[in-house]
Design an enzyme around this catalytic site. Sequence first.
Site, PDB file in Angstrom:
ATOM      1  N   LYS A 123       0.917  -1.269  -0.074  1.00  0.00           N
ATOM      2  CA  LYS A 123      -0.006   0.035  -0.232  1.00  0.00           C
ATOM      3  C   LYS A 123       1.004   1.111  -0.127  1.00  0.00           C
ATOM      4  O   LYS A 123       2.140   1.240   0.511  1.00  0.00           O
ATOM      5  CB  LYS A 123      -0.964   0.122   1.354  1.00  0.00           C
ATOM      6  CG  LYS A 123      -2.125   1.060   1.086  1.00  0.00           C
ATOM      7  CD  LYS A 123      -3.325   0.007   0.355  1.00  0.00           C
ATOM      8  CE  LYS A 123      -4.697   1.097   0.112  1.00  0.00           C
ATOM      9  NZ  LYS A 123      -5.752  -0.102  -0.110  1.00  0.00           N
TER      10      LYS A 123
HETATM   11  P1  NAD Z   1     -13.442   8.004  -2.237  1.00  0.00           P
HETATM   12  O1  NAD Z   1     -12.508   8.874  -2.062  1.00  0.00           O
HETATM   13  O2  NAD Z   1     -13.926   7.790  -3.597  1.00  0.00           O
HETATM   14  O3  NAD Z   1     -14.955   7.984  -1.305  1.00  0.00           O
HETATM   15  C1  NAD Z   1     -14.773   8.331   0.005  1.00  0.00           C
HETATM   16  C2  NAD Z   1     -16.179   8.700   0.775  1.00  0.00           C
HETATM   17  O4  NAD Z   1     -16.172   8.772   2.207  1.00  0.00           O
HETATM   18  C3  NAD Z   1     -16.307  10.335   0.182  1.00  0.00           C
HETATM   19  O5  NAD Z   1     -17.713  10.477  -0.346  1.00  0.00           O
HETATM   20  C4  NAD Z   1     -16.121  11.090   1.310  1.00  0.00           C
HETATM   21  O6  NAD Z   1     -17.053  12.151   1.299  1.00  0.00           O
HETATM   22  C5  NAD Z   1     -16.663   9.938   2.494  1.00  0.00           C
HETATM   23  N1  NAD Z   1     -16.199  10.466   3.813  1.00  0.00           N
HETATM   24  C6  NAD Z   1     -15.268  10.583   4.359  1.00  0.00           C
HETATM   25  N2  NAD Z   1     -15.128  10.743   5.517  1.00  0.00           N
HETATM   26  C7  NAD Z   1     -16.452  10.601   5.912  1.00  0.00           C
HETATM   27  C8  NAD Z   1     -17.192  10.423   7.179  1.00  0.00           C
HETATM   28  N3  NAD Z   1     -16.622  10.809   8.450  1.00  0.00           N
HETATM   29  N4  NAD Z   1     -18.429  10.034   7.098  1.00  0.00           N
HETATM   30  C9  NAD Z   1     -19.170  10.036   5.920  1.00  0.00           C
HETATM   31  N5  NAD Z   1     -18.477   9.902   4.597  1.00  0.00           N
HETATM   32  C10 NAD Z   1     -17.053  10.214   4.727  1.00  0.00           C
HETATM   33  O7  NAD Z   1     -12.910   6.396  -1.425  1.00  0.00           O
HETATM   34  P2  NAD Z   1     -13.246   5.012  -2.176  1.00  0.00           P
HETATM   35  O8  NAD Z   1     -12.388   4.511  -3.307  1.00  0.00           O
HETATM   36  O9  NAD Z   1     -14.940   4.780  -2.202  1.00  0.00           O
HETATM   37  O10 NAD Z   1     -12.892   4.046  -0.669  1.00  0.00           O
HETATM   38  C11 NAD Z   1     -13.575   4.396   0.486  1.00  0.00           C
HETATM   39  C12 NAD Z   1     -13.015   3.192   1.408  1.00  0.00           C
HETATM   40  O11 NAD Z   1     -13.176   1.967   0.570  1.00  0.00           O
HETATM   41  C13 NAD Z   1     -11.534   3.146   1.805  1.00  0.00           C
HETATM   42  O12 NAD Z   1     -11.540   2.834   3.095  1.00  0.00           O
HETATM   43  C14 NAD Z   1     -10.970   2.319   0.766  1.00  0.00           C
HETATM   44  O13 NAD Z   1      -9.736   1.882   1.468  1.00  0.00           O
HETATM   45  C15 NAD Z   1     -11.759   1.238   0.649  1.00  0.00           C
HETATM   46  N6  NAD Z   1     -11.736   0.522  -0.636  1.00  0.00           N
HETATM   47  C16 NAD Z   1     -11.645   1.062  -1.876  1.00  0.00           C
HETATM   48  C17 NAD Z   1     -11.720   0.257  -2.918  1.00  0.00           C
HETATM   49  C18 NAD Z   1     -11.695   0.930  -4.391  1.00  0.00           C
HETATM   50  O14 NAD Z   1     -11.441   0.245  -5.480  1.00  0.00           O
HETATM   51  N7  NAD Z   1     -12.204   2.208  -4.439  1.00  0.00           N
HETATM   52  C19 NAD Z   1     -11.109  -0.993  -2.864  1.00  0.00           C
HETATM   53  C20 NAD Z   1     -10.967  -1.543  -1.590  1.00  0.00           C
HETATM   54  C21 NAD Z   1     -11.038  -0.772  -0.542  1.00  0.00           C
END
Ligand code: NAD
Length: 418
Positions: free
Chosen positions: A106
């Site tokens: 990561k």
């Molecule tokens: P992203 O940046 O697209 O979205 C994050 C979202 O969370 C945004 O809408 C933001 O406004 C919101 N957010 C932030 N703080 C918040 C809070 N306190 N309360 C409510 N909402 C809040 O990110 P993503 O890619 O969707 O990733 C989100 C999670 O999923 C992370 O933990 C990431 O590690 C995990 N993840 C993502 C992927 C992927 O393929 N995108 C894969 C595995 C895991």
Amino acid sequence: MTEGVNPFESLQSQIDEAAAHLEIGDDVIERLKHPERVLETNLTIETDDGDLERFKAFRSQFNNDRGPYKGGIRYHPQVSRDEVKALSGWMTYKTAIVGIPLGGGKGGIIIDPDDYSEAELERVTRSFAKELRPLIGEDRDIPAPDVNTGQREMNWIKDTYEALENTTEPGVITGKNIASGGSEGRVEATGRSTVLTAREAFDYLDKDLEGATVAVQGYGNAGWIAAKLIDRMGATVVAVSDSSGGIYNQSGLDPVAAKDHKNETGSVVGYEEGEEELTNEDVLTLDVDLLIPAALENAIDADLAEDVQADVISEAANGPLTPEADATLEEKDVFVIPDILANAGGVTVSYFEWVQNRQRFYWTEQRVNEELEEIIVDAFDALVATLEEYDLDNPRTAAYVVAIRRVAESFEEAGTFP
Ligand code: NAD
């Protein structure tokens, strides 16, 4: 997010919890609790004003016993060395539970991307790619997107790496757009595994997903796709939130329209169907059948866990529960589908992207989704079989038992060098 909970310590306690059920030597377990190496680097770029600015960045290579290190790159002001180490460990056990031949890594940069222009972000990203170049490669370490990074950043990293190496090697990174060698189905893959595992859990628990109520915390890539797909499966999404707050409608929200509203205004808050505005905490403690945390780590601590009313939680985010919250929810009989399985769709389709890049032969979206479903359902079945075989109460422990067993086995088969 709860301050003061170190995600790396959370990872280590999750490993200890599972190791207690396994006959694996303490020395091997100790090795599996630490990254093999961590790059810490300072990127200096010229801003649009002509000044110099420095950004700290990390890449943690946790384990490659089962294949090349694999994991995303996050841009966030709260990125830290320990956060990156934890996330790289979770990747190691995530690739193991779904049984794909990759390890865990990561990366992250301490930056708030909202404060910089696209040209500045490109310079930061290309500078990081230059630092990463000796460590990455399609057989070494394969980065991908994470919070606040996406296809654009992946394309820049690929381009920088290929230019410096004088080669074409699209498999050095995944999460690219289609024209740059990306895979069909990648954008939706994380949300897809979140809802596929929820479907399997409801089936296992003899609960009906049709008409079930759902709350989604975080409306980015993972959260909004999960909301869209669970709605299509017949569930009712009653609440969603982002960093500005949440919205609620007892008779259901239209996930696509809520996303359109967020695209136009920057937030789901204010979307007309949301008859009530909620705080982020309210969304996490609603009386719903399914809760999908899809924001950042430590969203639910022990205190908040006391108030959680959902029957099932599918962890789209990495590490959304503190270990104490996990214990509280176990006592309350909440079925928690752990992050390393619930959000493993992203890395699984990244794996498909890498396979397609190496073969220079591309699949249809239908094939991607079918192969993804097979892998996720098999992994869920392995989790449930272990839950029952070891008479465990916590699905997370079962997932780690499966994953640690697989990583330890490949390590023990190979032995140590030198
Ligand atoms: P992203 O940046 O697209 O979205 C994050 C979202 O969370 C945004 O809408 C933001 O406004 C919101 N957010 C932030 N703080 C918040 C809070 N306190 N309360 C409510 N909402 C809040 O990110 P993503 O890619 O969707 O990733 C989100 C999670 O999923 C992370 O933990 C990431 O590690 C995990 N993840 C993502 C992927 C992927 O393929 N995108 C894969 C595995 C895991």
